[in-house]
Write an enzyme that holds these catalytic residues in place. Sequence first.
Site, PDB file in Angstrom:
ATOM      1  N   THR A  58       1.000  -1.185  -0.106  1.00  0.00           N
ATOM      2  CA  THR A  58      -0.083   0.036   0.018  1.00  0.00           C
ATOM      3  C   THR A  58       0.925   1.458   0.015  1.00  0.00           C
ATOM      4  O   THR A  58       0.444   2.533  -0.380  1.00  0.00           O
ATOM      5  CB  THR A  58      -0.958   0.022   1.022  1.00  0.00           C
ATOM      6  OG1 THR A  58      -1.641  -1.372   1.105  1.00  0.00           O
ATOM      7  CG2 THR A  58      -2.083   1.181   1.084  1.00  0.00           C
ATOM      8  N   TYR A  67       6.122 -12.789   3.991  1.00  0.00           N
ATOM      9  CA  TYR A  67       4.817 -12.507   3.442  1.00  0.00           C
ATOM     10  C   TYR A  67       4.653 -13.404   2.387  1.00  0.00           C
ATOM     11  O   TYR A  67       5.335 -13.310   1.352  1.00  0.00           O
ATOM     12  CB  TYR A  67       5.031 -11.060   2.581  1.00  0.00           C
ATOM     13  CG  TYR A  67       3.930 -10.472   2.060  1.00  0.00           C
ATOM     14  CD1 TYR A  67       2.563 -11.012   1.944  1.00  0.00           C
ATOM     15  CD2 TYR A  67       3.897  -9.157   1.450  1.00  0.00           C
ATOM     16  CE1 TYR A  67       1.318 -10.494   1.391  1.00  0.00           C
ATOM     17  CE2 TYR A  67       2.887  -8.541   0.595  1.00  0.00           C
ATOM     18  CZ  TYR A  67       1.714  -9.147   0.855  1.00  0.00           C
ATOM     19  OH  TYR A  67       0.844  -8.542   0.208  1.00  0.00           O
ATOM     20  N   LYS A  73       2.977 -13.142   7.493  1.00  0.00           N
ATOM     21  CA  LYS A  73       1.599 -12.316   7.003  1.00  0.00           C
ATOM     22  C   LYS A  73       1.119 -13.232   5.751  1.00  0.00           C
ATOM     23  O   LYS A  73       1.907 -13.369   4.762  1.00  0.00           O
ATOM     24  CB  LYS A  73       2.230 -11.137   6.060  1.00  0.00           C
ATOM     25  CG  LYS A  73       1.104 -10.350   5.483  1.00  0.00           C
ATOM     26  CD  LYS A  73       1.727  -8.875   4.857  1.00  0.00           C
ATOM     27  CE  LYS A  73       0.700  -8.351   4.166  1.00  0.00           C
ATOM     28  NZ  LYS A  73       1.184  -6.842   3.738  1.00  0.00           N
TER      29      LYS A  73
END
Length: 300
Positions: free
Chosen positions: A53, A141, A166
């Site tokens: 993001t 991730y 994640k």
Amino acid sequence: MDLSPLKAALADVVAIPVTPFAEDGTIDTTAHRALLRRLLDGGVRIVTPNGNTGEFYALTPDERRAVTELTIEEVAARATVLVGVGHDVPTAVAAAEHAGSAGAEMVMVHQPVHPYVAQDGWIDYHRAIAEAVPELGVVPYIRNPLLSGDKLAELADSCPNVIGVKYAVPDAARFGAFARDAGLERFVWVAGLAELYAPSYFATGATGFTSGLVNVAPGVSLTMLEALRAGDYTAAMKVWEQIRRFEDLRADRQSANNVTVIKEALASLGLCRRDVRAPSRVLPEAQRAEVAEQIAGWSV
């Protein structure tokens, strides 16, 4: 090294701040600091500079370092800082070492983008990073549905600072199996697909979730977390229903407007410019009103 405080920090709303840009295309540091303060004042307790993001892949190496330093300075111990790192091994290692020297407590290792990823090679990649920063918590991730849970366990056997995950494969059943194969209690499991997936992932073992929406409305994300922690799925799904259309706009066309919609919402609130970098693109004029309409009833 006692890693329990870092594990506790991960079991939360893990905010992924945007990186605001000025009219000339550079990072707008004044807006960036103001947005970070807004997150902290809104109750956010952990932030990930250089996340997706934050347009990680559109930033230069110097900009990523600047974002890391600015975030750590602005947070000033009010929250835990989990810095996103990635790219080739030397670049990722250098970024992790820089994060540690700047004062970060943890790093999140972006999913390798190389087109050819062997499972043992995945271990080698993360081991190189984790071994370079043994004093930092390391959070892979994971977006690869083919990776097996026992490979994560193997990585942590040699790198005990790998403390959380994640997980961003859009399959709650797959997540539940992966977490149990790797060790449900061994790691902190963060639902990496944000609020729309958080309830189903919490039901199968997650204790935290990432969020880009939190940039716009910290209270909305934290309300969902409180409901999930209490096991009140009815309340959590009320939040889910409230934000569903907004998150669908972000997810449309393989998440083409993931960051764009967040920045459009922030722009509608007068908090930063809507500018994004290629390969993202600002929303067409016709869609901007819908974003503003979606957030109009939220407590922001």
